[in-house]
Design a protein around this motif. Structure first.
Motif, PDB file in Angstrom:
ATOM      1  N   SER A 103       0.838  -1.193   0.000  1.00  0.00           N
ATOM      2  CA  SER A 103       0.000   0.000   0.000  1.00  0.00           C
ATOM      3  C   SER A 103       0.872   1.241   0.000  1.00  0.00           C
ATOM      4  O   SER A 103       1.906   1.279   0.682  1.00  0.00           O
ATOM      5  CB  SER A 103      -0.921   0.012   1.219  1.00  0.00           C
ATOM      6  N   ASP A 107       0.443   4.040   1.358  1.00  0.00           N
ATOM      7  CA  ASP A 107       0.504   4.769   2.623  1.00  0.00           C
ATOM      8  C   ASP A 107       1.087   3.929   3.755  1.00  0.00           C
ATOM      9  O   ASP A 107       0.849   4.205   4.931  1.00  0.00           O
ATOM     10  CB  ASP A 107      -0.873   5.310   3.013  1.00  0.00           C
ATOM     11  N   ASP A 141      -3.772   2.349  -2.965  1.00  0.00           N
ATOM     12  CA  ASP A 141      -3.711   3.668  -2.331  1.00  0.00           C
ATOM     13  C   ASP A 141      -3.845   3.547  -0.822  1.00  0.00           C
ATOM     14  O   ASP A 141      -3.156   4.236  -0.070  1.00  0.00           O
ATOM     15  CB  ASP A 141      -4.823   4.573  -2.872  1.00  0.00           C
ATOM     16  N   HIS A 142      -4.773   2.690  -0.390  1.00  0.00           N
ATOM     17  CA  HIS A 142      -5.038   2.483   1.032  1.00  0.00           C
ATOM     18  C   HIS A 142      -5.433   1.026   1.243  1.00  0.00           C
ATOM     19  O   HIS A 142      -5.734   0.299   0.287  1.00  0.00           O
ATOM     20  CB  HIS A 142      -6.179   3.389   1.523  1.00  0.00           C
ATOM     21  N   ILE A 154      -8.425  -0.904   2.702  1.00  0.00           N
ATOM     22  CA  ILE A 154      -9.803  -0.533   3.016  1.00  0.00           C
ATOM     23  C   ILE A 154     -10.597  -1.718   3.582  1.00  0.00           C
ATOM     24  O   ILE A 154     -10.131  -2.856   3.588  1.00  0.00           O
ATOM     25  CB  ILE A 154     -10.517   0.028   1.773  1.00  0.00           C
ATOM     26  N   GLU A 188     -14.737   1.705   1.120  1.00  0.00           N
ATOM     27  CA  GLU A 188     -13.569   2.466   0.686  1.00  0.00           C
ATOM     28  C   GLU A 188     -13.255   3.640   1.610  1.00  0.00           C
ATOM     29  O   GLU A 188     -12.141   4.155   1.613  1.00  0.00           O
ATOM     30  CB  GLU A 188     -13.776   2.969  -0.742  1.00  0.00           C
ATOM     31  N   ASP A 189     -14.242   4.065   2.389  1.00  0.00           N
ATOM     32  CA  ASP A 189     -14.037   5.210   3.274  1.00  0.00           C
ATOM     33  C   ASP A 189     -13.389   4.825   4.599  1.00  0.00           C
ATOM     34  O   ASP A 189     -12.973   5.695   5.368  1.00  0.00           O
ATOM     35  CB  ASP A 189     -15.374   5.910   3.554  1.00  0.00           C
ATOM     36  N   TYR A 190     -13.321   3.522   4.874  1.00  0.00           N
ATOM     37  CA  TYR A 190     -12.662   3.077   6.105  1.00  0.00           C
ATOM     38  C   TYR A 190     -11.247   2.618   5.748  1.00  0.00           C
ATOM     39  O   TYR A 190     -11.064   1.736   4.920  1.00  0.00           O
ATOM     40  CB  TYR A 190     -13.430   1.917   6.763  1.00  0.00           C
ATOM     41  N   HIS A 191     -10.263   3.213   6.393  1.00  0.00           N
ATOM     42  CA  HIS A 191      -8.867   2.883   6.097  1.00  0.00           C
ATOM     43  C   HIS A 191      -8.221   2.190   7.291  1.00  0.00           C
ATOM     44  O   HIS A 191      -8.125   2.753   8.379  1.00  0.00           O
ATOM     45  CB  HIS A 191      -8.069   4.139   5.758  1.00  0.00           C
ATOM     46  N   GLY A 229      -1.917   1.545   6.775  1.00  0.00           N
ATOM     47  CA  GLY A 229      -1.390   1.228   5.449  1.00  0.00           C
ATOM     48  C   GLY A 229      -0.474   0.029   5.421  1.00  0.00           C
ATOM     49  O   GLY A 229      -0.245  -0.559   4.359  1.00  0.00           O
ATOM     50  N   SER A 286      -1.391  -4.411   4.268  1.00  0.00           N
ATOM     51  CA  SER A 286      -1.748  -4.809   2.895  1.00  0.00           C
ATOM     52  C   SER A 286      -1.933  -6.305   2.744  1.00  0.00           C
ATOM     53  O   SER A 286      -2.478  -6.773   1.737  1.00  0.00           O
ATOM     54  CB  SER A 286      -0.688  -4.315   1.899  1.00  0.00           C
TER      55      SER A 286
END
Length: 427
Positions: free
Chosen positions: A337, A339, A370-371, A373, A382-385, A388, A391
């Motif tokens: 990931s 991040d 990207d993140h 999730i 997708e809004d919960y991360h 990073g 992975s």
């Protein structure tokens, strides 16, 4: 006359005595633990069905938990509190639905940010090492209408772990390793999937590297069907795979202390399980385990059929051109990931992947997200991360399906996921 009076008195008081005893008795319960992307969660508790003619409702139950471990400090909100009961149903003793069953199963809320639902904790032990470990997890279940309570764990069901043999041990040159393993059904020759845990799962309890981040999923029906059956081997380092002789971390600049013993364990396991197809041995891991996976590929380039590595901790600068060329023909799928602040991709996987491509590696892939999730969409999608560094979730869930340039990974012109791809690799 006195005898008749005694009998009448006994008959009249039996219901009262029964209710009174139930309301104060210490009963036993069964706890059920499932594996989730972020680790294990207590998602069910099973109790004997209360003695009532009324229809049971989850609102009639109260579940409280106390989480503790000797000499371990718990932060506010993670030591004790009330578990939310989502619903209740009649069941057998194992929690299977049964309208005529003698038990009630309570389904509890589990979430990645709910510490009270977790039976493990990441903490620093007396040896100075921080790792995930089981803690004391004590429930008190109350049937509110009668005051009946159950506050002793009589049994623990962990479906994802119960299919594994957790008693594996191996010694080599004064290094003792433990391991968990899964044996598939059937008599034909099948591949071996090796999973190497991260830095937080070392120790002597092989259940931890399997369930602390859902590596149990390699024995799931979905993934087993992809491979048409496969052994799963999860070795455990006593400390951490990247430990050098000095006790400090190596990132490839110096040798670690475990790779020789680990390779000896793998060969011993293969020797003792003749159903394993020696042309289809796959090795993968995350972070520390990603380092060790690459280390074994570098040291034994002719042994493994493929690698699947997430959150790689081996630094690219310590891989020579000679080493690079020795592994360029090994199929490898990296997952990382952008991040990730623990294993920074610009220092590890990205330059290594680019170097492999530059020397003509024909079957090397990198899924760079990207993140990390919430893949199941229950906690924000997708809004919960997640952090990073996590992975490996994309590997465990068989989600990775694209290359560094965003294109699909293809086999016979068909897009495939990481486990579908892995199952097709052979020496």
């Amino acid at each position: 006359m006195k005898r008749l009076y005694f009998i009448l008195f006994a008959l009249l008081t039996i219901p009262f005595l029964s209710i009174s005893a139930q309301s104060t008795m210490d009963g036993t319960y069964t706890v059920v633990i499932d594996a989730y992307d972020w680790g294990p969660g207590v998602n069910k508790v099973i109790v004997p069905k209360p003695n009532t003619e009324d229809r049971l409702s989850h609102n009639d139950f109260e579940v409280k938990v106390v989480r503790s471990k000797e000499n371990v400090e718990m932060r506010p909100g993670e030591a004790e509190g009330e578990r939310k009961v989502l619903y209740a149903y009649a069941s057998n003793a194992d929690g299977d639905r049964d309208e005529n069953g003698s038990f009630t199963t309570l389904v509890l809320l589990v979430a990645p940010n709910d510490a009270l639902s977790s039976p493990i904790k990441y903490y620093r032990s007396s040896n100075g090492r921080a790792s995930n470990q089981w803690i004391d997890y004590e429930l008190t279940v109350t049937y509110v209408p009668s005051g009946t309570t159950w506050n002793k764990e009589g049994r623990r069901i962990v479906p994802d772990l119960d299919i594994f043999d957790l008693n594996g041990s191996f010694s080599h040159n004064n290094i003792d390793l433990t391991y968990g393993s899964f044996t598939p059904e059937g008599d034909g020759r099948v591949p071996l999937i090796i999973w190497l845990h991260g830095g937080g799962e070392g120790g002597t309890d092989p259940s931890i590297p399997l369930i602390a981040n859902k590596a149990t999923n390699y024995a799931s029906e979905e993934i087993q069907e992809i491979f048409k059956g496969a052994y799963v081997l999860a070795p455990q380092a006593p400390t951490f795979w990247m430990q050098s002789a000095s006790g400090e971390y190596t990132r490839g600049d110096t040798n670690d202390i475990y790779n020789e013993a680990l390779m000896a364990l793998i060969k011993d396991f293969v020797k003792n399980n003749p159903k394993i197809d020696s042309d289809r041995i796959y090795i993968g891991g995350c972070s520390n385990g990603g380092y060790m996976s690459l280390k074994l590929l570098l040291n034994h380039p002719d042994y493994f059929a493929a690698g699947y590595i997430s959150a790689l901790a081996y630094h690219n600068e310590y891989i020579s051109d000679e080493q690079l060329n020795s592994i360029k023909n090994i199929p490898i799928w990296f997952v990382h990931s952008k991040d990730d602040t623990t294993t920074i991709p610009e220092e590890t996987v990205i330059p290594l992947y680019e170097r492999l491509i530059a020397v003509g590696a024909p079957n090397v892939h990198l899924s760079l997200y990207d993140h990390v999730i919430d893949l199941n969409g229950m906690y924000g999608g997708e809004d919960y991360h997640f952090p990073g560094h996590w992975s490996w979730i994309y590997s465990h869930d068989n989600d990775a399906d694209f290359n560094f340039d965003g294109s699909s990974v293809l086999i016979d012109e068909r897009p495939v996921t990481i486990m579908e791809w892995l199952s097709q690799q052979t020496k």
